[in-house]
Design a protein around this motif. Structure first.
Motif, PDB file in Angstrom:
ATOM      1  N   LYS A 205       1.281  -1.326  -0.166  1.00  0.00           N
ATOM      2  CA  LYS A 205      -0.103  -0.035   0.297  1.00  0.00           C
ATOM      3  C   LYS A 205       1.147   1.430   0.269  1.00  0.00           C
ATOM      4  N   ASP A 206       1.957   1.123   0.867  1.00  0.00           N
ATOM      5  CA  ASP A 206       2.969   2.332   0.605  1.00  0.00           C
ATOM      6  C   ASP A 206       2.732   3.063  -0.761  1.00  0.00           C
ATOM      7  N   ALA A 207       3.236   2.122  -1.793  1.00  0.00           N
ATOM      8  CA  ALA A 207       3.523   1.966  -2.886  1.00  0.00           C
ATOM      9  C   ALA A 207       2.124   2.976  -3.958  1.00  0.00           C
ATOM     10  N   TYR A 208       1.561   3.334  -3.331  1.00  0.00           N
ATOM     11  CA  TYR A 208      -0.332   3.010  -4.178  1.00  0.00           C
ATOM     12  C   TYR A 208       0.116   5.313  -4.096  1.00  0.00           C
ATOM     13  N   ILE A 209      -0.122   5.827  -5.082  1.00  0.00           N
ATOM     14  CA  ILE A 209      -0.781   7.267  -5.653  1.00  0.00           C
ATOM     15  C   ILE A 209      -1.726   7.550  -5.445  1.00  0.00           C
ATOM     16  N   LEU A 210      -1.785   8.468  -4.661  1.00  0.00           N
ATOM     17  CA  LEU A 210      -3.211   8.511  -4.078  1.00  0.00           C
ATOM     18  C   LEU A 210      -4.329   8.453  -4.115  1.00  0.00           C
ATOM     19  N   GLY A 211      -3.987   6.904  -3.660  1.00  0.00           N
ATOM     20  CA  GLY A 211      -5.047   5.635  -3.541  1.00  0.00           C
ATOM     21  C   GLY A 211      -4.974   4.581  -4.711  1.00  0.00           C
ATOM     22  N   VAL A 212      -4.011   4.977  -5.234  1.00  0.00           N
ATOM     23  CA  VAL A 212      -4.507   4.152  -6.504  1.00  0.00           C
ATOM     24  C   VAL A 212      -3.373   3.170  -6.488  1.00  0.00           C
ATOM     25  N   PRO A 213      -3.686   1.815  -6.776  1.00  0.00           N
ATOM     26  CA  PRO A 213      -2.209   1.024  -6.549  1.00  0.00           C
ATOM     27  C   PRO A 213      -1.652   0.801  -7.965  1.00  0.00           C
ATOM     28  N   PRO A 214      -0.448   1.211  -8.365  1.00  0.00           N
ATOM     29  CA  PRO A 214       0.480   0.891  -9.269  1.00  0.00           C
ATOM     30  C   PRO A 214       0.110   0.320 -10.282  1.00  0.00           C
ATOM     31  N   LEU A 215      -0.342  -0.697  -9.803  1.00  0.00           N
ATOM     32  CA  LEU A 215      -1.202  -2.241 -10.946  1.00  0.00           C
ATOM     33  C   LEU A 215      -2.181  -1.027 -12.130  1.00  0.00           C
ATOM     34  N   VAL A 216      -3.394  -0.601 -11.343  1.00  0.00           N
ATOM     35  CA  VAL A 216      -3.792   0.197 -11.616  1.00  0.00           C
ATOM     36  C   VAL A 216      -3.999   1.042 -13.130  1.00  0.00           C
ATOM     37  N   LEU A 217      -2.973   1.906 -12.436  1.00  0.00           N
ATOM     38  CA  LEU A 217      -2.165   3.273 -13.200  1.00  0.00           C
ATOM     39  C   LEU A 217      -1.300   2.341 -14.174  1.00  0.00           C
ATOM     40  N   VAL A 218      -0.572   1.010 -14.456  1.00  0.00           N
ATOM     41  CA  VAL A 218      -0.030   0.556 -15.479  1.00  0.00           C
ATOM     42  C   VAL A 218      -1.200   0.424 -16.944  1.00  0.00           C
ATOM     43  N   PHE A 219      -2.703  -0.111 -15.786  1.00  0.00           N
ATOM     44  CA  PHE A 219      -3.649  -0.711 -17.089  1.00  0.00           C
ATOM     45  C   PHE A 219      -4.057   0.646 -17.724  1.00  0.00           C
ATOM     46  N   ALA A 220      -4.428   1.483 -17.459  1.00  0.00           N
ATOM     47  CA  ALA A 220      -4.850   2.909 -17.566  1.00  0.00           C
ATOM     48  C   ALA A 220      -3.635   3.179 -18.918  1.00  0.00           C
ATOM     49  N   ALA A 221      -2.492   3.090 -18.034  1.00  0.00           N
ATOM     50  CA  ALA A 221      -1.565   3.486 -19.228  1.00  0.00           C
ATOM     51  C   ALA A 221      -1.807   3.245 -20.803  1.00  0.00           C
ATOM     52  N   VAL A 222      -1.503   1.140 -20.647  1.00  0.00           N
ATOM     53  CA  VAL A 222      -1.892   0.477 -21.577  1.00  0.00           C
ATOM     54  C   VAL A 222      -3.309   0.524 -22.275  1.00  0.00           C
ATOM     55  N   THR A 223      -4.383   1.018 -21.582  1.00  0.00           N
ATOM     56  CA  THR A 223      -5.330   1.363 -22.165  1.00  0.00           C
ATOM     57  C   THR A 223      -5.768   2.447 -23.121  1.00  0.00           C
ATOM     58  N   LEU A 224      -4.830   3.691 -22.537  1.00  0.00           N
ATOM     59  CA  LEU A 224      -5.113   4.364 -23.183  1.00  0.00           C
ATOM     60  C   LEU A 224      -4.047   4.267 -24.685  1.00  0.00           C
ATOM     61  N   VAL A 225      -2.632   3.523 -24.760  1.00  0.00           N
ATOM     62  CA  VAL A 225      -2.282   3.606 -25.861  1.00  0.00           C
ATOM     63  C   VAL A 225      -2.956   2.827 -27.169  1.00  0.00           C
ATOM     64  N   GLY A 226      -3.425   1.722 -26.115  1.00  0.00           N
ATOM     65  CA  GLY A 226      -4.022   0.939 -27.246  1.00  0.00           C
ATOM     66  C   GLY A 226      -5.746   1.793 -28.047  1.00  0.00           C
ATOM     67  N   TRP A 227      -6.513   2.500 -27.380  1.00  0.00           N
ATOM     68  CA  TRP A 227      -6.704   3.422 -27.973  1.00  0.00           C
ATOM     69  C   TRP A 227      -6.389   4.488 -28.606  1.00  0.00           C
ATOM     70  N   LEU A 228      -5.266   4.792 -28.567  1.00  0.00           N
ATOM     71  CA  LEU A 228      -4.407   6.110 -30.159  1.00  0.00           C
ATOM     72  C   LEU A 228      -4.671   4.474 -30.484  1.00  0.00           C
ATOM     73  N   LEU A 229      -3.218   3.641 -30.598  1.00  0.00           N
ATOM     74  CA  LEU A 229      -2.986   2.445 -31.912  1.00  0.00           C
ATOM     75  C   LEU A 229      -4.222   2.547 -32.410  1.00  0.00           C
ATOM     76  N   PHE A 230      -5.527   2.515 -31.833  1.00  0.00           N
ATOM     77  CA  PHE A 230      -6.703   1.719 -32.354  1.00  0.00           C
ATOM     78  C   PHE A 230      -7.495   2.698 -33.006  1.00  0.00           C
ATOM     79  N   ASN A 231      -7.780   3.586 -32.851  1.00  0.00           N
ATOM     80  CA  ASN A 231      -7.963   4.519 -33.109  1.00  0.00           C
ATOM     81  C   ASN A 231      -7.499   5.639 -34.141  1.00  0.00           C
ATOM     82  N   ARG A 232      -6.394   5.894 -34.045  1.00  0.00           N
ATOM     83  CA  ARG A 232      -5.749   7.199 -34.366  1.00  0.00           C
ATOM     84  C   ARG A 232      -4.591   7.427 -35.505  1.00  0.00           C
ATOM     85  N   THR A 233      -4.694   6.109 -35.302  1.00  0.00           N
ATOM     86  CA  THR A 233      -3.253   4.693 -36.041  1.00  0.00           C
ATOM     87  C   THR A 233      -3.729   4.805 -37.346  1.00  0.00           C
TER      88      THR A 233
END
Length: 364
Positions: A205-233
């Motif tokens: 829990k000490d690694a959480y950023i503003l109460g958000v687990p790091p794995l959730v942030l990784v998922f959000a980053a992968v989703t954003l990159v996937g969305w851009l790759l799918f819809n904007r390239t």
């Protein structure tokens, strides 16, 4: 040209109504064409709402409504446990791992393929990355090995499908069996404990950023990159074209085989990232990791709006589908329902989603 202009000028004083029509009569042709244009405009407006760009928004709103209803059910049945911050963090963390796999699966299905080996690839990558020899290289060694094994398995799948001419179902089924067997052989059926502190520290829990687990942030980053790759390239547009009609895509100049290879490489990359996330969450590597991930990823993509036969997909819908399935699993677990009931519910949701897709395609 002078003769029609003269009677038009003579008719103006005698008939004021035609004079209004003759005012824009500097060219009588547009005056004639403007009348049918106004009459045809109402006929064309409904057609503007028919493209797929509008329907996924409605589908996503429906999934948001389903998710809100599930949260309400969880809040009513187990308000003390379900709405607790720790439980919501757990739901998001569990959704993150399968969600990363689903992003890759969405690309593969949209491109007209299928990948039944994602769960086995996650297991093999997590096992290979947690061997004693790999852990000697620390955090970077574990991360690199997990991603490399995932990409390597995706490369094998892509070569078999794109250049070997194998049916995706058969090729990925063979990878499923091979990867599971290799993972079992590497571990000898034992759990491999991770001893690298930087990896384990990501799960506390000490690694959480503003109460958000790091794995959730990784998922959000992968989703954003996937969305851009799918819809904007162009890569996303080629994926849709290959999945919709491979022969037409080939005639349009798209290298269909190379595109399919890239899709399976992308799926393998997502599996490698998910394997590392699973190592962080569990603190170990097991040959049973990723069990039924292929079912969850395919089901989430389908109910999110990705067409099983290819040619249409949505990253946002797939992510919402993952959240729906993870929330259902969490509610069932909190209410002490058997895992068999969970699988039956998932199967029913998949059948309902496919039937809705068939009806949508038939009506549209």
């Amino acid at each position: 040209m002078t003769q029609p202009a003269t009677p038009a000028g003579q008719d103006a004083p005698s008939a004021p109504a035609p004079a209004t029509l003759s005012t824009p009569d500097a060219s009588s042709t547009p005056a004639t064409s403007s009348t049918p244009a106004t009459s045809s405009t109402p006929d064309r407006k409904p057609a503007a709402h028919r493209p797929f760009g509008f329907r996924p928004d409605v589908r996503n709103l429906s999934l948001l409504g389903v998710l809100a209803a599930l949260i309400a059910v969880g809040g009513v049945t187990r308000p003390d446990a379900f709405l607790a911050t720790s439980n919501l963090q757990l739901v998001l963390t569990q959704a993150s791992i399968i969600g990363v796999v689903t992003v890759g699966m969405t690309f593969v299905i949209t491109g007209g393929g299928i990948d039944l080996s994602v769960g086995a690839i996650v297991a093999l990558a997590s096992v290979w990355a947690t061997t004693v020899a790999t852990q000697e290289y620390g955090f970077a060694g574990i991360l690199f090995t997990a991603v490399a094994v995932g990409v390597g398995c995706g490369l094998v799948n892509g070569v078999l499908v794109a250049y070997g001419g194998m049916v995706p179902f058969i090729a990925t089924l063979a990878m499923f069996a091979s990867a599971r067997g290799l993972a079992l052989q590497l571990t000898d059926g034992k759990t491999q404990i991770v001893t690298v502190d930087p990896v384990l520290d990501l799960g506390v829990k000490d690694a959480y950023i503003l109460g958000v687990p790091p794995l959730v942030l990784v998922f959000a980053a992968v989703t954003l990159v996937g969305w851009l790759l799918f819809n904007r390239t162009t890569f996303g547009r080629r994926t849709v074209a290959v999945g919709g009609n491979a022969e037409a895509a080939r005639l349009a100049g798209i290298d269909v085989r190379r595109q399919r290879l890239h899709l399976y490489l992308l799926s393998g990359l997502c599996c490698g990232i998910a394997a590392f996330m699973l190592i962080v969450l569990a603190g170990s590597g097991q040959n049973t990791n990723g069990n039924l991930y292929e079912l969850d990823a395919i089901a989430a993509a389908i109910i999110g709006g990705t067409l099983l036969s290819g040619g249409r997909g949505t990253i946002v819908g797939s992510v919402l589908g993952v959240l729906v399935f993870t929330t259902i699993t969490n509610i069932f677990a909190l209410n002490n329902l058997e895992s068999a009931v969970q699988q039956i519910a998932k199967g029913a949701i998949i059948v309902a989603a496919v039937l809705i897709q068939r009806r949508t395609l038939r009506d549209g």
